[in-house]
Design a protein around this motif. Sequence first.
Motif: not given
Length: 183
Positions: A78-79, A84-89, A120-132
């Motif tokens: 959410k944050f 609109n913050i991008k992170v690596k992983k 929630l799917s917009n998270l992939k615009k902020c990070c393209d490496n998301i491990i769950c």
Amino acid sequence: YFLIHGSFGSPFSNWIPWLEDFIKTDGYDVYVPHFPAGVGFQNYDNWSKLLKYYYDLGLIRENTTIIAHSIAPVFISKFLIENNIKVKKIISVCGFNNYFGINEEYDSVNKTMYIDESKLSNLKKCCDNIICFYSDNDPYVKYEVEQKFADIVATKQILIPNSGHINSESGYDTFEDIATYLY
């Protein structure tokens, strides 16, 4: 690296101290904010103010990895989306969204962290490496709820059978499985 604890948690609980030491040993900077916990203190506004402080200092950038447990993955989601913050992983451990039924106290502190599922799917615009990481026998959050969260956000899912909430209560004072995905 940012390590984010869950509801009623702290930087000193579960596998977080072990992971902080593990990453620091490899020479990386690690931040482990102590977010307000408890009814009346833990809410999205209070948590986001603290994380925004780190962002304003320039400590959350496109080369940042965020590791979050329990309610923290949806808070981070959410944050990042709202700002609109991008992170690596992002590494999520037992993440979930829009789940009620743990108990009254947890439900009351968690509800402000939730995000509309359509966003929630917009998270992939902020990070393209998301491990769950998640478990099939979490005593607090149903398996289907953790899996649904992972289905929406993850680029990689890792089910650890019979691992509970992947916390100290489940025997996770260390979490060596996560080390493979840090760098």
